[in-house]
Every structure is written in C-alpha cells, then in structure tokens.
Design an enzyme around this catalytic site. Structure first.
Site, mmCIF file in Angstrom:
data_model
loop_
_atom_site.group_PDB
_atom_site.id
_atom_site.type_symbol
_atom_site.label_atom_id
_atom_site.label_comp_id
_atom_site.label_asym_id
_atom_site.label_seq_id
_atom_site.Cartn_x
_atom_site.Cartn_y
_atom_site.Cartn_z
ATOM 1 N N HIS A 174 1.903 4.589 -2.867
ATOM 2 C CA HIS A 174 2.046 6.035 -2.659
ATOM 3 C C HIS A 174 3.461 6.487 -3.025
ATOM 4 O O HIS A 174 3.648 7.506 -3.712
ATOM 5 C CB HIS A 174 1.796 6.378 -1.186
ATOM 6 C CG HIS A 174 0.388 6.178 -0.729
ATOM 7 N ND1 HIS A 174 -0.701 6.631 -1.430
ATOM 8 C CD2 HIS A 174 -0.105 5.589 0.402
ATOM 9 C CE1 HIS A 174 -1.809 6.340 -0.768
ATOM 10 N NE2 HIS A 174 -1.474 5.690 0.337
ATOM 11 N N HIS A 197 0.825 -1.212 0.000
ATOM 12 C CA HIS A 197 0.000 0.000 0.000
ATOM 13 C C HIS A 197 0.863 1.266 0.000
ATOM 14 O O HIS A 197 0.684 2.165 -0.837
ATOM 15 C CB HIS A 197 -0.910 -0.010 1.231
ATOM 16 C CG HIS A 197 -1.796 1.192 1.344
ATOM 17 N ND1 HIS A 197 -3.082 1.218 0.874
ATOM 18 C CD2 HIS A 197 -1.571 2.430 1.863
ATOM 19 C CE1 HIS A 197 -3.618 2.405 1.107
ATOM 20 N NE2 HIS A 197 -2.710 3.167 1.708
ATOM 21 N N GLU A 198 1.801 1.319 0.933
ATOM 22 C CA GLU A 198 2.646 2.512 1.030
ATOM 23 C C GLU A 198 3.590 2.637 -0.163
ATOM 24 O O GLU A 198 3.915 3.749 -0.587
ATOM 25 C CB GLU A 198 3.434 2.487 2.341
ATOM 26 C CG GLU A 198 2.585 2.468 3.598
ATOM 27 C CD GLU A 198 1.606 3.630 3.680
ATOM 28 O OE1 GLU A 198 1.890 4.695 3.082
ATOM 29 O OE2 GLU A 198 0.565 3.474 4.337
#
Length: 380
Positions: free
Chosen positions: A34, A30-31
């Site tokens: 980003h 997920h990170e």
C-alpha cells in the site's frame, strides 16, 4: 511458581515468538505494498504502523510520515492524510472544509484508478512474497514429492468399495493431473461427499474408478484433529520414497506461482463448500492456532519450515483481504466498483453504514475463530 513461569516462558519462546516473527513480516510486506504504491501515486501518507493500539516507538521521516511500532502485533495499517482512522475511513466534514490546493495529494480526492491501485497493492505484495519464498525453497531445498501410489487399502473404506487395490498409481482426479501423494490428499480432503472420477494405472493398464470420500476426524499432526475427506488409501514411506526436486530459477518461479494458486484455489473451494453447508465453520482458525502451528513447525522443521508457513500465511492474508467486506481491502474495491458503475461515489451515509457493518463482521469473525482455536486447545 517457578515451574509455572517456566511453562509460560516455554510457550512464549516456542510458539508466540515464531508466530509474531512470521506475522510481522507478512503484515509489513502487505502494508508496504500500500505504502509504496501510494508514494508512487503522489498520495500523502500520515502514518505507517506495525501493530495496533498504544505506540511503543516511532520516528518521522523527511516527508512527515510517522512510522509506528504498536503494542498489539496482530496487524498493521497505512493511514493517509485525511483519514479519520486506520481503516481509511474519511472524516467527511473535515475534508469538505479543506481548500482546493490542500486536497491535492489526499487519497480520497485521488482518481479512481489510483485509489484502486493503492488498495490492490497490499494483497498483490503478499502474493509476490509467497511466490518468491516458494521459488527460493524449491530452488535450494527442493520440493518433496512421493508418488501417489496406494501401498494399502483400508477395509470397508470408500477406496475399497470403488475397487482400489494395493499398488494402484493415481494419475488424475476429475481430469486434474496428480503428481504426488500429498497433492492427492489435498484434493480428497476438500471433497467429502463429492463423487470423484479417478484415473489409475494398475499393472501397466489404465482404469477409471469412481469414489466418494467420506468425512472423518483425523489427526492434523499438530496435536489436534480436523474433519477432512478420506478415501482410505495409505502410503508407507521409506527413506528413498521421497524425492526432493530442485528447479532452476525460472521453473522455480513457475512452481511458486502454481503453489500460490493452489492455496487460493483450496481456500475458494472450502469457502464455497462452507456456504452450501458441505464444510463445517469450526475448521476456521485464528491467531491462537497460528501461534500453536508456528511453534510446532519451528520445532519440528526448523527455519525452512517456518519460512514455508510464512509464505502460506502471506497468501491467506492477501486473499482474505480481497473479500468484499467493508474495512478490508476488498470492501474498498467493492465501493470503487460501485463508484465506477454509478459515475460517482456512494453517499456518505451509505459508506458509514458499510464500514460499521464491516467492523462488526470482522470483530465477530475474530471472536469466532478465537473460540475455535481455544476449543481445539481444550480438546487436545
């Protein structure tokens, strides 16, 4: 004392370690969504952290990003230069004092489309991970499928009242084709109190029956119970009744997309029914439940089952992050949508109030789901 320590070690090695392994992979992906999108957009990144709280280890890359491993492994974050905290809340006063040349490359001065792309990339990365994992499992191990045939009908159940008989094969529910008994169970479980139009095949003839699942407390297979909708149909499986269907690469990807969407759709259905009072919030789960389920799955199904659980968790985390709650990715996207409509960002005061409300909502939800988890443990 030694027996107590042995029990603690059993819990840690059997439940906590598998749960943390799954969670850290999902959070990392997920990170990283980003992070990679921000790098592609030319946005400067101050830190990439797995976990929150005190730092256990770190290293700094050649671009000055601090990669952290923190003590509380229940999440992570990417902090951009100019952020005041891990939720990308800006320090407005500090940003306003920066010279124009320094503002270039800061997230909060990036064009709206870049900020939107960076925020959306986290959940999208979770969905992509889930699709690829599901596809890999369907291509190698196969997808377990058993015909949605009723071997028996519980006396006095909604199924009996609707006219079901042993041997009936379910073809569709409310016009949605049903390929397996588990798929039928998933639809019925979220339909307590709702009338279902069920197309069946009986002795070569197609019939349409109408049934309303009733809510019952049922074992969840993990040592606890859950309240779900049931019809009263059962299937007795023998060794040859489950078919593991393997798919080629393209078909497996399609199945991975379908499986991911099914999880999102079921979550949306549950949330919608929750808001209108047709589902109970005590079915919501948190990190304690994730640890318990991870331990049971790892013990019963081994690595493939744990990987499958990780894919489900990845979809859930990606989807929940899209909820329009400040502090979550969806909250940032809500602010950006308002900015696009107004032609300018929300005021500093409005954003600060929004983040405080969002923080309170996230904390309250965490406390609530943890209470649910502990209540289940106490009752099991």
């Amino acid at each position: 004392m030694m027996e107590f320590l042995q029990q603690i070690w059993t819990v840690i090695s059997g439940s906590v370690v598998p749960a943390l392994a799954v969670l850290l992979v999902v959070v990392f992906v997920h990170e990283m969504g980003h992070f990679l999108t921000a790098r592609w957009c030319g946005i400067r990144i101050a830190a990439f952290s797995l976990g929150f709280g005190p730092e256990l280890a770190h290293w700094v890359d050649r671009r000055g990003t601090r990669w952290r491993l923190a003590a509380v492994p229940l999440g992570g974050y990417v902090r951009f230069e100019g952020d005041d905290n891990a939720s990308s809340t800006p320090d407005f006063d500090a940003l306003e004092r920066l010279p124009a040349e320094t503002k270039r490359g800061l997230f909060h001065f990036a064009p709206l489309w870049k900020r939107t792309a960076v925020v959306t990339a986290g959940p999208i990365a979770n969905f992509i991970l889930a699709i690829l994992v599901f596809a890999a499992l369907f291509a190698t191990i196969g997808r377990p499928v058993s015909l949605p045939r009723a071997d028996s009908v519980v006396a006095g159940s909604p199924a009996e009242k609707a006219g079901f008989k042993p041997g009936d094969l379910v073809l569709s529910i409310n016009g949605e084709a049903v390929d397996s008994f588990s798929e039928m169970q998933e639809i019925v479980s979220l339909s307590a109190g709702s009338s279902l139009s069920i197309l069946i095949q009986r002795a070569g003839e197609k019939l349409t029956l109408t049934a309303t699942p009733e809510r019952r407390e049922m074992p969840d297979g993990l040592g606890g119970t859950q309240r779900v909708g049931v019809l009263g149909l059962s299937r007795t499986l023998s060794a040859g009744d489950v078919d593991y269907r393997r798919y080629g690469p393209i078909a497996a990807l399609g199945q991975g997309v379908d499986q991911t969407w099914d999880i999102i759709h079921r979550t949306l259905t549950y949330v919608g029914r929750l808001f209108v009072g047709r589902e109970s919030p005590d079915q919501l789960s948190g990190p304690v439940r994730v640890a318990q389920v991870s331990g049971v799955v790892a013990h019963a199904g081994g690595l493939p089952a744990l990987i499958h659980l990780g894919a489900i968790l990845s979809v859930s985390i990606g989807f929940i992050n899209l909820f329009p709650v400040p502090m979550l990715d969806g909250g940032h996207l809500l602010f950006y949508a308002i900015e696009a409509m107004r032609g300018r960002p929300l005021s500093r005061a409005a954003q600060e109030v929004g983040f405080r409300i969002g923080f309170a909502m996230v904390v309250l939800l965490f406390v609530f789901v943890t209470f649910n988890d502990l209540s289940r443990l106490g009752g099991s």
